[in-house]
Motif scaffolding. Structure first.
Motif, PDB file in Angstrom:
ATOM      1  N   SER A 163      23.100 -25.092  78.648  1.00 18.15           N
ATOM      2  CA  SER A 163      23.091 -26.520  78.990  1.00 18.15           C
ATOM      3  C   SER A 163      22.023 -26.826  80.027  1.00 18.15           C
ATOM      4  N   GLY A 164      21.815 -25.918  80.976  1.00 19.53           N
ATOM      5  CA  GLY A 164      20.790 -26.123  81.989  1.00 19.53           C
ATOM      6  C   GLY A 164      19.390 -26.071  81.413  1.00 19.53           C
ATOM      7  N   PHE A 165      19.150 -25.075  80.555  1.00 27.42           N
ATOM      8  CA  PHE A 165      17.816 -24.936  79.971  1.00 27.42           C
ATOM      9  C   PHE A 165      17.503 -26.051  78.990  1.00 27.42           C
ATOM     10  N   TYR A 166      18.482 -26.468  78.200  1.00 28.46           N
ATOM     11  CA  TYR A 166      18.227 -27.586  77.290  1.00 28.46           C
ATOM     12  C   TYR A 166      17.930 -28.859  78.075  1.00 28.46           C
ATOM     13  N   SER A 167      18.611 -29.064  79.190  1.00 32.00           N
ATOM     14  CA  SER A 167      18.342 -30.236  80.024  1.00 32.00           C
ATOM     15  C   SER A 167      16.914 -30.203  80.548  1.00 32.00           C
ATOM     16  N   ALA A 168      16.498 -29.045  81.056  1.00 32.04           N
ATOM     17  CA  ALA A 168      15.131 -28.908  81.565  1.00 32.04           C
ATOM     18  C   ALA A 168      14.108 -29.145  80.451  1.00 32.04           C
ATOM     19  N   LYS A 169      14.385 -28.609  79.291  1.00 31.25           N
ATOM     20  CA  LYS A 169      13.476 -28.755  78.152  1.00 31.25           C
ATOM     21  C   LYS A 169      13.267 -30.218  77.788  1.00 31.25           C
ATOM     22  N   TYR A 170      14.356 -30.964  77.663  1.00 27.89           N
ATOM     23  CA  TYR A 170      14.240 -32.355  77.216  1.00 27.89           C
ATOM     24  C   TYR A 170      13.702 -33.263  78.321  1.00 27.89           C
ATOM     25  N   LEU A 171      13.872 -32.867  79.567  1.00 23.69           N
ATOM     26  CA  LEU A 171      13.282 -33.638  80.662  1.00 23.69           C
ATOM     27  C   LEU A 171      11.761 -33.597  80.604  1.00 23.69           C
ATOM     28  N   ILE A 172      11.196 -32.402  80.483  1.00 22.43           N
ATOM     29  CA  ILE A 172       9.730 -32.303  80.496  1.00 22.43           C
ATOM     30  C   ILE A 172       9.114 -32.757  79.176  1.00 22.43           C
ATOM     31  N   GLU A 173       9.893 -32.702  78.096  1.00 19.49           N
ATOM     32  CA  GLU A 173       9.383 -33.179  76.812  1.00 19.49           C
ATOM     33  C   GLU A 173       9.308 -34.700  76.756  1.00 19.49           C
ATOM     34  N   ASN A 174      10.219 -35.364  77.463  1.00 20.21           N
ATOM     35  CA  ASN A 174      10.332 -36.812  77.338  1.00 20.21           C
ATOM     36  C   ASN A 174       9.659 -37.598  78.454  1.00 20.21           C
ATOM     37  N   ASP A 175       9.204 -36.920  79.499  1.00 18.94           N
ATOM     38  CA  ASP A 175       8.478 -37.624  80.556  1.00 18.94           C
ATOM     39  C   ASP A 175       7.545 -36.646  81.266  1.00 18.94           C
ATOM     40  N   LYS A 176       6.250 -36.928  81.180  1.00 17.87           N
ATOM     41  CA  LYS A 176       5.253 -36.005  81.735  1.00 17.87           C
ATOM     42  C   LYS A 176       5.193 -36.050  83.256  1.00 17.87           C
ATOM     43  N   ASN A 177       5.868 -37.035  83.874  1.00 16.26           N
ATOM     44  CA  ASN A 177       5.853 -37.142  85.332  1.00 16.26           C
ATOM     45  C   ASN A 177       7.018 -36.415  86.001  1.00 16.26           C
ATOM     46  N   VAL A 178       7.864 -35.798  85.193  1.00 17.71           N
ATOM     47  CA  VAL A 178       9.045 -35.118  85.741  1.00 17.71           C
ATOM     48  C   VAL A 178       8.774 -33.621  85.907  1.00 17.71           C
ATOM     49  N   LYS A 179       9.223 -33.101  87.043  1.00 15.75           N
ATOM     50  CA  LYS A 179       9.203 -31.662  87.281  1.00 15.75           C
ATOM     51  C   LYS A 179      10.647 -31.202  87.495  1.00 15.75           C
ATOM     52  N   VAL A 180      10.900 -29.950  87.211  1.00 11.90           N
ATOM     53  CA  VAL A 180      12.276 -29.448  87.237  1.00 11.90           C
ATOM     54  C   VAL A 180      12.356 -28.112  87.970  1.00 11.90           C
ATOM     55  N   ASP A 181      13.321 -27.991  88.855  1.00 11.82           N
ATOM     56  CA  ASP A 181      13.679 -26.709  89.464  1.00 11.82           C
ATOM     57  C   ASP A 181      15.057 -26.315  88.934  1.00 11.82           C
ATOM     58  N   ILE A 182      15.158 -25.110  88.382  1.00 12.28           N
ATOM     59  CA  ILE A 182      16.442 -24.594  87.894  1.00 12.28           C
ATOM     60  C   ILE A 182      16.963 -23.580  88.909  1.00 12.28           C
ATOM     61  N   ILE A 183      18.179 -23.796  89.378  1.00  9.82           N
ATOM     62  CA  ILE A 183      18.790 -22.921  90.385  1.00  9.82           C
ATOM     63  C   ILE A 183      19.981 -22.204  89.762  1.00  9.82           C
ATOM     64  N   ASP A 184      20.114 -20.921  90.073  1.00  7.29           N
ATOM     65  CA  ASP A 184      21.266 -20.167  89.566  1.00  7.29           C
ATOM     66  C   ASP A 184      21.805 -19.239  90.644  1.00  7.29           C
ATOM     67  N   LYS A 185      23.103 -19.005  90.593  1.00  8.97           N
ATOM     68  CA  LYS A 185      23.768 -18.134  91.564  1.00  8.97           C
ATOM     69  C   LYS A 185      23.274 -16.693  91.444  1.00  8.97           C
ATOM     70  N   LEU A 186      22.977 -16.256  90.227  1.00 12.13           N
ATOM     71  CA  LEU A 186      22.560 -14.874  89.993  1.00 12.13           C
ATOM     72  C   LEU A 186      21.034 -14.753  89.977  1.00 12.13           C
ATOM     73  N   PRO A 187      20.504 -13.558  90.218  1.00 12.66           N
ATOM     74  CA  PRO A 187      19.052 -13.367  90.172  1.00 12.66           C
ATOM     75  C   PRO A 187      18.476 -13.518  88.770  1.00 12.66           C
ATOM     76  N   THR A 188      19.330 -13.375  87.753  1.00  9.95           N
ATOM     77  CA  THR A 188      18.879 -13.454  86.368  1.00  9.95           C
ATOM     78  C   THR A 188      19.346 -14.745  85.720  1.00  9.95           C
ATOM     79  N   PRO A 189      18.526 -15.343  84.846  1.00 11.21           N
ATOM     80  CA  PRO A 189      18.904 -16.580  84.172  1.00 11.21           C
ATOM     81  C   PRO A 189      19.688 -16.341  82.878  1.00 11.21           C
ATOM     82  N   PHE A 190      19.975 -17.418  82.186  1.00 11.89           N
ATOM     83  CA  PHE A 190      20.536 -17.485  80.827  1.00 11.89           C
ATOM     84  C   PHE A 190      22.058 -17.482  80.753  1.00 11.89           C
TER      85      PHE A 190
END
Length: 505
Positions: free
Chosen positions: A41-68
């Motif tokens: 859900s986090g990665f899909y949100s980031a994906k559609y944010l940058i696809e739909n607006d070129k002025n948006v930047k995204v930081d993804i934060i996670d509790k663990l050192p590894t994503p997914f």
């Protein structure tokens, strides 16, 4: 005429200076969104944010050192095709408008309020990190585990490696799984499967070593309702029929008791359900595995019992307090199609076991001061916008409740722990659409170019995407050096991860 020309040139000069100033300011200010959680859900949100607006930047934060998230720690190791989505998520993370910061626990290392002060908007996508309770006597006894804990253990989640020391597989002969959804099926399959069939997967070597020493001969899966209401997919169930050296047993008498008029209506209304029921019936008729290979291997042959119309009443414990069985009440179905419930009959039976795995659902938890619905264990929202109040208001009054400006929700935290990975796509699209609508309406603030600089402090040892790639490369290297080779050997110690990522603890 010269005066008007001079005035025009002066105005033009001022306009150009203003545009230059605005252009310069734009370099330092933009819309920057923080996504809390790096699962689907986090990665899909980031994906559609940058696809739909070129002025948006995204930081993804996670509790663990590894994503997914659940893709790494929830998907069964013998389902590599499901994990292929990691490749798509990696492409998203490699975009120059996206940053990943792992090893950052929101609510502990940094508050939500701090994120709100520094980012244009927050999307909460941290999923479900707890378990639903059965509320049975003896449920918390030794020998009882949640399926979530068990799955996290064999998938290498750093917080669940202690479970390997709690289970002595050499002394366990019978396992009882309460639940019949896909996670329950995964647990039964991993327990019953030949350990040699898991050697070339990304299951951790420590878990595989434990399972190799297993003396399990019987696995039972129980459900409160009938076979028609079973929550798993036909794909998951069919895998049980193809396990080598495993007999799948289904009691035809229990199928008969679940064959109500309402159940027949449910079958007729759903082709996938009809196909699943047909397969279940064929297994019951043969009382054996449908595997094309039935030759016994060196290990002891195992039996999986699929039981229906049984509701757990209490966990039976030994004198030492350890689980040795579960008392069940036989049930019967009542109610109309698609709304049938299990009613107790007053008849009881006890299923002996050495290990109980509860697979009755995941559960999300609240974060900081964000509203939380403790009935559904989700964050209340309207089209992904977090609602700034909780309580017992009726649905018709929901529109009166205020929106928590700049805070959004998606995934299990939004809809509950249901669906597959792909279910997060329309879910994320809806939330992103609401966020962009608010942004274009001027409801969200622009932020400095690097809001993370206003968040990090000396106590945060974040793992960025480059650091994760080092961990990933090391896991793949270790996997290639195992015999036989495997996709990766997951690192289960956070301190080791941070050292590899070149981050000080």
């Amino acid at each position: 005429m010269k005066f008007h020309r001079l005035k025009f040139l002066l105005q033009l000069s001022q306009y150009q200076k203003s545009r230059t100033l605005l252009s310069t300011l734009k370099k330092f200010f933009s819309y920057h969104v923080c996504v809390v959680g790096s699962g689907p859900s986090g990665f899909y949100s980031a994906k559609y944010l940058i696809e739909n607006d070129k002025n948006v930047k995204v930081d993804i934060i996670d509790k663990l050192p590894t994503p997914f998230g659940l893709v790494r720690f929830g998907v069964a190791p013998d389902h590599p095709e499901v994990k292929s989505v990691i490749s798509d998520f990696s492409k998203v993370a490699s975009n120059d408008r996206i940053n990943f910061y792992g090893n950052v626990h929101v609510g502990k290392d940094v508050t939500l309020n701090t994120l709100q002060q520094n980012y244009s908007a927050i999307i909460l996508a941290y999923g479900a990190s707890s378990d639903k309770k059965l509320h049975l006597p003896g449920e918390d006894s030794p020998g009882v585990l949640s399926a979530r804990s068990f799955v996290n253990w064999y998938n290498g989640h750093p917080d669940f490696q202690y479970i390997g020391d709690q289970i002595d597989w050499s002394s366990i002969q019978t396992v009882l799984v309460i639940g019949q959804g896909n996670v329950a099926i995964d647990c039964a399959r991993i327990v019953a499967k030949e350990a040699t069939d898991l050697m070339n997967t990304d299951i951790t070597s420590a878990s595989l070593h434990k399972l190799k020493n297993s003396n399990v001969s019987t696995v039972s899966l129980t459900g409160r309702r009938g076979h028609v209401q079973m929550a798993c997919t036909i794909k998951e169930f069919r895998e049980l029929t193809k396990l080598s050296s495993v007999t799948l047993h289904i009691d035809s008498e229990e199928l008969s008791r679940g064959d109500t008029v309402a159940s027949r209506e449910e079958i007729a209304a759903s082709r996938p359900r009809s196909r699943l029921v047909s397969l279940i019936n064929s297994v019951a008729e043969t009382h054996t595995s449908l595997s094309s290979s039935s030759a016994a291997s060196d290990s002891v042959a195992r039996t999986i019992h699929m039981r229906f119309l049984l509701s757990p009443v209490r966990v039976v414990c030994s004198a030492e307090g350890r689980a040795i069985g579960v008392e069940m009440e036989h049930t019967e179905l009542e109610g109309p199609a698609f709304h049938q419930t299990a009613r107790g009959t007053g008849r009881f039976t006890t299923i002996p076991c050495d290990l109980v795995l509860k697979s009755v659902g995941y559960m999300s938890e609240p974060i900081d001061n964000v509203p939380f619905d403790y009935t559904s264990n989700t964050i209340p929202h309207r089209n992904g916008r977090v609602i700034d109040s909780t309580g017992t208001e009726k649905r018709e009054r929901e529109r009166e409740r205020e929106i928590m400006t700049g805070v959004y929700v998606t995934g299990w935290l939004k809809r509950g722990p249901t669906g597959i990975i792909g279910t997060n796509i329309p879910d994320a699209k809806e939330t992103v659409s609401s966020l962009l609508e608010d942004m274009h309406a001027g409801k969200l603030k622009e932020t400095q170019r690097d809001p993370w600089s206003g968040v990090k402090h000396s106590g945060i040892n974040a793992v960025d995407w480059t650091g994760y790639q080092r961990i990933n490369e090391e896991e793949e290297r270790r996997g290639a050096n195992t015999d036989p080779p495997k996709p990766r050997e997951k690192i289960t110690d956070i301190k080791t991860m941070l050292e590899i990522a070149n981050v000080s603890e």
